[in-house]
Design an enzyme around this catalytic site. Structure first.
Site, PDB file in Angstrom:
ATOM      1  CG  ASN A 214     -22.203  16.705  -0.857  1.00 24.59           C
ATOM      2  OD1 ASN A 214     -23.142  17.638  -2.321  1.00 24.59           O
ATOM      3  ND2 ASN A 214     -22.818  15.461  -0.842  1.00 24.59           N
TER       4      ASN A 214
ATOM      5  NE  ARG B  76     -29.884  10.935  -4.799  1.00 21.54           N
ATOM      6  CZ  ARG B  76     -29.048  10.968  -4.029  1.00 21.54           C
ATOM      7  NH1 ARG B  76     -27.657  10.776  -4.788  1.00 21.54           N
ATOM      8  NH2 ARG B  76     -28.933  12.086  -3.688  1.00 21.54           N
TER       9      ARG B  76
ATOM     10  CD  GLN C  45     -27.663   4.523  -1.199  1.00 25.37           C
ATOM     11  OE1 GLN C  45     -27.175   4.832  -1.962  1.00 25.37           O
ATOM     12  NE2 GLN C  45     -28.166   6.129  -0.503  1.00 25.37           N
TER      13      GLN C  45
ATOM     14  CG  HIS D 267     -24.141   7.036  -1.242  1.00 21.18           C
ATOM     15  ND1 HIS D 267     -26.002   7.312  -0.671  1.00 21.18           N
ATOM     16  CD2 HIS D 267     -23.857   8.892  -1.660  1.00 21.18           C
ATOM     17  CE1 HIS D 267     -26.095   8.767  -2.321  1.00 21.18           C
ATOM     18  NE2 HIS D 267     -24.550   8.890  -2.304  1.00 21.18           N
TER      19      HIS D 267
END
Length: 408
Positions: free
Chosen positions: A157, A295, A324, A343
């Site tokens: 990705n 991050r 998260q 995210h």
């Protein structure tokens, strides 16, 4: 909504943590009926190649009910497959199943934080598999000590994230989000929209790290006629620098002093945790833009919020938070001039197809006693390996994930 699935077949136990199903259920049809077929990445590495897949490319696989398309494959081989979204706290489904799990799968977008405490209890655990890229949710030191392999689907990705970065650069610099909101609210005052709107043409844009994502960002910003810069522990080939007009810096702290736009594309490890802090934020040009899809813990969250309030930064955008899911009280939700999303950059439906296939390829290798691809390896047999040896420095960046108990 379903948040937990389990099979009853004995054998190897695979525990998979995925994000919850959609709140409003599933659309009767996807927006598109198909996605492009990609067989190779820009560096020539082939996309994941499992023996088969049990899903249609473009499906929503990263949710609990999507199961990464793995259930049929694992149950037909006689393995136990547990899928849950309940990942935090000592009474979570994850903790209940860690003690006898052989493999744990987690996505960076909804990470199962594999702390030293959890890894010490998981005496059967052979590997922690990241469905995506970025394995900082695993205590790498503890994984090495416990001889737990860590691996991820490298490059699956990277372009997805790079596209998200470019979108956020343009959104901030052109003041798109407030302008869109003004229209949604029924307004039309052009001056309100353009008082913070600029062109990226001619701006100095710098990336901290120019690996697969950082280089993809530079390639995509090149047509905008920006002045492109990068800092990385591994310098790019001279022909690449010449092709895209790149300026190399040894020290990111020197680079950011001259940049109009800075994008963080480096992994999180012990050396990069809180690299943007109360001292280093002063190095950024007043009125610069900072993009972080790497991050959340690369930045001190309170320093970022204050920099926007005081005008040191003109904008901050990204999709990564810590922890998260982010609690509703997280200051990044309410700080001015931000372009934050959950995210999502690396979990587009296109990306999900690749990382679901990649996880199956990795599992096939482990279950068949075959080595996994070298670029997929982060920790192998107690040592940093593959992409881990290239990009990580070991250490532990999971501390603090459980400090905020407030639900998102």
């Amino acid at each position: 909504r379903s948040s937990f699935h389990s099979s009853s077949i004995l054998g190897e136990k695979v525990v998979c943590v995925l994000y919850p199903d959609p709140i409003f259920g599933y659309p009767p049809n996807y927006a598109r009926s198909a996605i492009p077929t990609i067989t190779k990445y820009p560096d020539g590495m082939t996309t994941p190649s499992p023996s088969a897949i049990d899903f249609e490319p473009g499906q929503l696989l990263g949710r609990v009910s999507g199961e990464l398309g793995l259930r049929k494959f694992l149950e037909e081989r006689g393995h136990t497959f547990v899928v849950t979204a309940d990942k935090d706290g000592t009474n979570s489904e994850l903790d209940k199943h860690m003690k006898d799990a052989d493999y744990v799968i987690s996505q960076p977008f909804y990470p199962a934080y594999l702390t030293e405490e959890r890894l010490n209890k998981a005496t059967n655990l052979k590997a922690a598999i990241t469905a995506g890229i970025g394995s900082d949710h695993v205590d790498l030191d503890a994984a090495m000590k416990n001889h737990v392999d860590v691996c991820e689907v490298t490059f699956c990705n990277s372009v997805s994230v790079a596209e998200h970065v470019v979108m956020m650069v343009l959104s901030l610099v052109r003041n798109y989000i407030p302008s869109y909101q003004l229209v949604k609210d029924g307004g039309w005052n052009i001056a309100d929209c353009v008082q913070r709107s600029y062109d990226v043409e001619g701006m100095k844009v710098g990336t901290v790290a120019a690996g697969r994502i950082g280089l993809a960002v530079l390639k995509r910003m090149h047509p905008f006629d920006c002045d492109l810069h990068y800092c990385d522990r591994h310098r790019l080939p001279a022909e690449v620098e010449a092709k895209y007009g790149l300026t190399y810096w040894d020290d990111w702290k020197e680079m950011v002093q001259e940049m109009d736009v800075v994008t963080l594309n480096c992994p999180l490890h012990s050396e990069t945790e809180h690299m943007v802090n109360e001292e280093t934020i002063k190095l950024f040009q007043c009125g610069s833009y900072l993009i972080n899809t790497a991050r959340g813990k690369l930045c001190d969250r309170d320093v970022i919020a204050r920099a926007l309030e005081e005008g040191q930064l003109a904008g901050y955008a990204g999709d990564v938070w810590f922890p998260q899911p982010a609690p509703v009280s997280h200051p990044w939700r309410e700080m001015p001039w931000h372009g934050m999303t959950p995210h999502i950059s690396g979990t587009s439906l296109s990306a999900q197809t690749r990382y679901a296939a990649g996880v199956r390829e990795i599992l096939e290798c482990y279950l068949d006693g075959k080595p996994i691809r070298e670029p997929y390896q982060i920790v192998t047999e107690g040592r940093l390996a593959g992409a881990g040896a290239h990009s990580y420095s070991g250490g532990n960046t999971t501390s603090g994930f459980d400090q905020i108990k407030e639900p998102a």
